[in-house]
Design a protein around this motif. Structure first.
Motif, PDB file in Angstrom:
ATOM      1  N   LEU A   1     -69.246  46.386 -30.287  1.00  0.00           N
ATOM      2  CA  LEU A   1     -70.151  45.470 -30.988  1.00  0.00           C
ATOM      3  C   LEU A   1     -71.563  46.057 -31.085  1.00  0.00           C
ATOM      4  N   LEU A   2     -72.060  46.645 -29.991  1.00  0.00           N
ATOM      5  CA  LEU A   2     -73.410  47.199 -30.006  1.00  0.00           C
ATOM      6  C   LEU A   2     -73.502  48.492 -30.813  1.00  0.00           C
TER       7      LEU A   2
ATOM      8  N   GLN B   1     -72.548  48.763 -33.771  1.00  0.00           N
ATOM      9  CA  GLN B   1     -72.827  48.399 -35.152  1.00  0.00           C
ATOM     10  C   GLN B   1     -74.341  48.290 -35.354  1.00  0.00           C
ATOM     11  N   PRO B   2     -74.830  48.650 -36.516  1.00  0.00           N
ATOM     12  CA  PRO B   2     -76.277  48.546 -36.780  1.00  0.00           C
ATOM     13  C   PRO B   2     -76.754  47.103 -36.651  1.00  0.00           C
ATOM     14  N   SER B   3     -77.703  46.855 -35.780  1.00  0.00           N
ATOM     15  CA  SER B   3     -78.248  45.513 -35.575  1.00  0.00           C
ATOM     16  C   SER B   3     -79.598  45.626 -34.879  1.00  0.00           C
ATOM     17  N   ARG B   4     -80.340  44.535 -34.924  1.00  0.00           N
ATOM     18  CA  ARG B   4     -81.638  44.508 -34.268  1.00  0.00           C
ATOM     19  C   ARG B   4     -81.475  44.305 -32.760  1.00  0.00           C
ATOM     20  N   GLY B   5     -82.405  44.853 -32.032  1.00  0.00           N
ATOM     21  CA  GLY B   5     -82.445  44.634 -30.590  1.00  0.00           C
ATOM     22  C   GLY B   5     -81.388  45.366 -29.798  1.00  0.00           C
ATOM     23  N   GLN B   6     -80.833  46.467 -30.329  1.00  0.00           N
ATOM     24  CA  GLN B   6     -79.796  47.193 -29.598  1.00  0.00           C
ATOM     25  C   GLN B   6     -80.311  47.701 -28.258  1.00  0.00           C
ATOM     26  N   ALA B   7     -81.513  48.271 -28.257  1.00  0.00           N
ATOM     27  CA  ALA B   7     -82.066  48.825 -27.018  1.00  0.00           C
ATOM     28  C   ALA B   7     -82.233  47.733 -25.960  1.00  0.00           C
TER      29      ALA B   7
ATOM     30  N   TYR C   1     -80.512  44.888 -25.688  1.00  0.00           N
ATOM     31  CA  TYR C   1     -79.185  44.496 -25.196  1.00  0.00           C
ATOM     32  C   TYR C   1     -78.650  45.502 -24.182  1.00  0.00           C
ATOM     33  N   ARG C   2     -78.839  46.782 -24.462  1.00  0.00           N
ATOM     34  CA  ARG C   2     -78.347  47.814 -23.540  1.00  0.00           C
ATOM     35  C   ARG C   2     -79.027  47.699 -22.186  1.00  0.00           C
ATOM     36  N   VAL C   3     -80.334  47.457 -22.198  1.00  0.00           N
ATOM     37  CA  VAL C   3     -81.070  47.305 -20.943  1.00  0.00           C
ATOM     38  C   VAL C   3     -80.574  46.087 -20.182  1.00  0.00           C
TER      39      VAL C   3
ATOM     40  N   ALA D   1     -69.896  57.622 -26.050  1.00  0.00           N
ATOM     41  CA  ALA D   1     -68.695  58.229 -26.615  1.00  0.00           C
ATOM     42  C   ALA D   1     -68.467  57.775 -28.056  1.00  0.00           C
ATOM     43  N   LEU D   2     -68.728  56.502 -28.334  1.00  0.00           N
ATOM     44  CA  LEU D   2     -68.536  55.988 -29.689  1.00  0.00           C
ATOM     45  C   LEU D   2     -69.490  56.657 -30.675  1.00  0.00           C
ATOM     46  N   GLN D   3     -70.699  56.896 -30.225  1.00  0.00           N
ATOM     47  CA  GLN D   3     -71.672  57.524 -31.115  1.00  0.00           C
ATOM     48  C   GLN D   3     -71.362  58.990 -31.370  1.00  0.00           C
TER      49      GLN D   3
END
Length: 307
Positions: A108-109, A111-117, A119-121, A193-195
């Motif tokens: 899910l993360l 995918q291009p979306s706002r606030g990815q960084a 969410y990861r933190v 890995a996905l990237q």
């Protein structure tokens, strides 16, 4: 010939002599690492193996040699087999749930979306939170009368159990905390890995009419197999060594329902002062972890999966 000089190929003997000449420098640079590993890894491991052949309380100036008696006693102990069963349940539950959730959230993360960084933190915060602090907080959250979990269940008309004092629910509660601690690590590794998967694979699959599920099944899953193998092995090793979380939340209870091998080892060594027997427990744990890793390696062909 025509002014061109031919370089003479060094003989095998000269190459071997040059290699031998480099050994002193190599040993010099390796010496600090070897010294640290020998002092803090190899020597304690070998000492523990030696100690497992003795009966010793940690204070007596003499040790009684008993050979393999500690191992025979261990295999005949009902407490050990209960701890092994609990550890396998904990390891299986944490590993499978954390893998599934980590992979799902990573997809899910990705995918291009706002606030990815952000969410990861947020997802990674439990990983770096001290386990003892996490255990104390979750112990209050699982409190049967004042805990947030049971209050939330009461809000939807459900009566929550006495999570940490009921043998039927205590291990499940500890597994929940273990999963909460592990998901963030799996997420970050899966996301990396996905990237690394080329977008061209998905574009070609879309041209062939493959939907999201087909792309995930035939592209994402096979290409994530080495990453999954790594995460399974590290999760199992971590789960087999769990101690602090159980120590803080349940102390192995109630009725041994959360008495994992790590806590069983601690109890034998520091409550009963049977260091020789505890060393035998430690080496049985090592053998189990090694066996699980080898089996996993063979089943997945070193993380290559079926792809």
């Amino acid at each position: 010939m025509n002014g061109v000089r031919l370089q003479k190929t060094p003989s095998k003997a000269s190459r071997w002599g040059r290699t031998l000449g480099e050994w002193p420098a190599a040993l010099f640079f390796l010496l600090p690492t070897v010294a640290v590993l020998g002092t803090f890894n190899f020597y304690p491991a070998l000492s523990s193996l030696y100690l497992s052949l003795f009966e010793w309380n940690g204070l007596s100036p003499t040790r009684e040699f008993v050979g393999l008696a500690n191992y025979s006693r261990l295999l005949a102990s009902g407490e050990f087999w209960n701890s092994l069963r609990v550890t396998l349940l904990y390891a299986g539950g944490v590993t499978l749930l954390a893998l599934a959730l980590g992979m799902g959230v990573a997809v899910l993360l990705n995918q291009p979306s706002r606030g990815q960084a952000l969410y990861r933190v947020l997802y990674f915060l439990p990983v770096i939170t001290p386990t003892v602090a996490s255990g104390v907080v979750w112990k209050y959250l699982f409190d049967p009368t004042q805990g947030v979990v049971n209050r939330g269940l009461a809000g939807v008309g459900l009566q929550g159990p006495a999570w940490l004092s009921d043998p039927s629910w205590a291990l499940a509660a500890v597994i929940v905390v273990g999963v909460w601690k592990r998901v963030g690590f799996n997420l970050v590794v899966y996301l990396a890995a996905l990237q690394g998967i080329p977008r061209a694979y998905y574009e070609a699959a879309q041209l062939d009419g493959a939907g999201p599920w087909q792309q995930f099944r035939h592209i994402t899953l096979p290409l994530l197999a080495p990453t999954t193998f790594f995460l399974v092995v590290t999760a199992l090793i971590d789960a087999f060594q769990v101690f602090d979380l159980v120590y803080v939340m349940t102390s192995g209870g109630p009725l041994g329902s959360t008495d994992v091998l790590g806590y069983y080892l601690y109890r034998q060594a520091f409550r009963y002062s049977e260091l020789g027997f505890a060393s035998a427990v430690a080496y049985v744990m090592f053998a189990l972890i090694f066996a699980v890793t080898v089996i996993q390696f063979r089943l997945t062909r070193g993380g290559q999966g079926d792809g």
